[in-house]
Design an enzyme around this catalytic site. Structure first.
Site, PDB file in Angstrom:
ATOM      1  N   PRO A   2       0.839  -1.207   0.000  1.00  0.00           N
ATOM      2  CA  PRO A   2       0.000   0.000   0.000  1.00  0.00           C
ATOM      3  C   PRO A   2       0.867   1.248   0.000  1.00  0.00           C
ATOM      4  CG  PRO A   2      -0.610  -1.483   1.797  1.00  0.00           C
ATOM      5  CD  PRO A   2       0.650  -2.018   1.200  1.00  0.00           C
ATOM      6  N   GLU A   3       0.358   2.288  -0.607  1.00  0.00           N
ATOM      7  CA  GLU A   3       1.061   3.560  -0.621  1.00  0.00           C
ATOM      8  C   GLU A   3       0.745   4.320   0.663  1.00  0.00           C
ATOM      9  OE1 GLU A   3       2.663   5.009  -3.494  1.00  0.00           O
ATOM     10  OE2 GLU A   3       2.222   3.440  -4.920  1.00  0.00           O
ATOM     11  N   LYS A  55       4.444   4.164   6.314  1.00  0.00           N
ATOM     12  CA  LYS A  55       3.484   3.097   6.021  1.00  0.00           C
ATOM     13  C   LYS A  55       3.135   2.300   7.264  1.00  0.00           C
ATOM     14  CE  LYS A  55       4.927   2.818   1.281  1.00  0.00           C
ATOM     15  NZ  LYS A  55       5.496   1.955   0.237  1.00  0.00           N
ATOM     16  N   ARG A 264      10.720  -4.862  -8.047  1.00  0.00           N
ATOM     17  CA  ARG A 264       9.477  -4.085  -8.172  1.00  0.00           C
ATOM     18  C   ARG A 264       9.288  -3.678  -9.634  1.00  0.00           C
ATOM     19  NH1 ARG A 264       8.078  -2.051  -3.397  1.00  0.00           N
ATOM     20  NH2 ARG A 264       6.018  -2.186  -4.323  1.00  0.00           N
TER      21      ARG A 264
END
Ligand SMILES: [Zn+2]
Length: 275
Positions: A2-3, A55, A264
């Protein structure tokens, strides 16, 4: 992963539902959490506040304990009314914090621990975080210093490093670099101050624009993200997830590549982001 904006939004939603309310039930599949709860019951306490730091999601209880959770790739917090049907199977449940009005359920959360609030500042992970893009007091000079300190790394890698800049994830990494017309594999040393300023301004603007604090079902929060100004759900992002589709500016096919230690995915337009 998640950002920062989705963690921020999750924290704001949990805060609105739980803050100031007495805990009526706590459950967890983590033995370390259960043990602390048994010694020092949360059911005798209330939730003071819920906040995001990078985060990490932090839930502060009145007795001085803080529940830190990190979602990594698949974790999420949902909020339900008592007896409302969960949107995920029971086997994915990791933590429940319930008040009389709401039930906060953490699903597939891989990292969870209690920390005493006095020890928060010195916590091994939290103390290493870079300036928080969504923080009220975003320290821009410090962010620039930390980015510049990694002169030989690619900008794509540096933007994902939470010790450099907290809160930015893989979607915004690709989107920000497209919007600033910077090739993701450019070393930091080849990026001038004006282009670095574009990156920070754009990252801050996008993350802030994507933070809303409505009490909407939290399962949908990831799907709401938008970096273009378009309303059509299929046109909300510039490059992320658009491999081989035509660039929205120049119609060149969007390219995709894996990079970094976690492999990524990076999306970019070879034409618009040539250097
Ligand atoms: Zn293009």
């Amino acid at each position: 992963m998640p950002e920062g904006d989705s963690i921020f939004r999750a924290a704001a939603t949990l805060h609105r539902a739980l803050a100031g309310k007495a805990v009526v039930r706590f459950e967890s599949v983590f033995p370390a959490l259960t043990r602390i709860h048994e010694d020092n019951p949360l059911t005798a306490q209330s939730v003071d506040r819920v906040a995001a730091q990078g985060k990490h999601l932090l839930m502060f209880f009145s007795g001085g304990l803080v529940l830190r959770t990190h979602m990594r790739m698949n974790g999420s917090w949902h909020i339900y009314r008592p007896n409302e049907r969960w949107q995920r199977p029971h086997r994915d449940m990791r933590i429940i914090v319930a008040t009389a009005d709401f039930e906060a359920v953490g699903f597939n959360i891989p990292v969870a621990e209690f920390i005493r609030s006095q020890a928060l500042r010195k916590h091994r992970d939290l103390s290493k975080l870079g300036p928080d893009v969504l923080g009220n007091t975003f320290d821009r000079e410090e962010a620039i210093r930390r980015i510049r300190a990694r002169a030989s790394s690619t900008i794509a890698d540096v933007l994902l490093n939470q010790r450099v800049l907290a809160g930015l994830g893989n979607v915004y990494k690709s989107e920000v670099l497209f919007m600033c017309r910077i090739n993701p594999f450019t070393p930091v040393s080849a990026i001038d101050d004006a282009r670095l300023a574009c990156i920070l301004d754009t990252a801050q603007k996008l993350l802030r624009a994507n933070v809303t604090t409505g009490l909407a079902p939290m399962t949908t929060y990831a799907g709401l993200r938008r970096t273009t100004t378009r309303d059509d759900p299929s046109e909300r992002l510039w490059v992320y997830g658009r491999a081989r589709l035509p660039c929205r500016r120049c119609e060149s096919p969007i390219e995709i590549s894996k990079h970094g230690t976690d492999a990524r995915l990076t999306y970019w337009c070879p034409q618009c982001q040539a250097s």
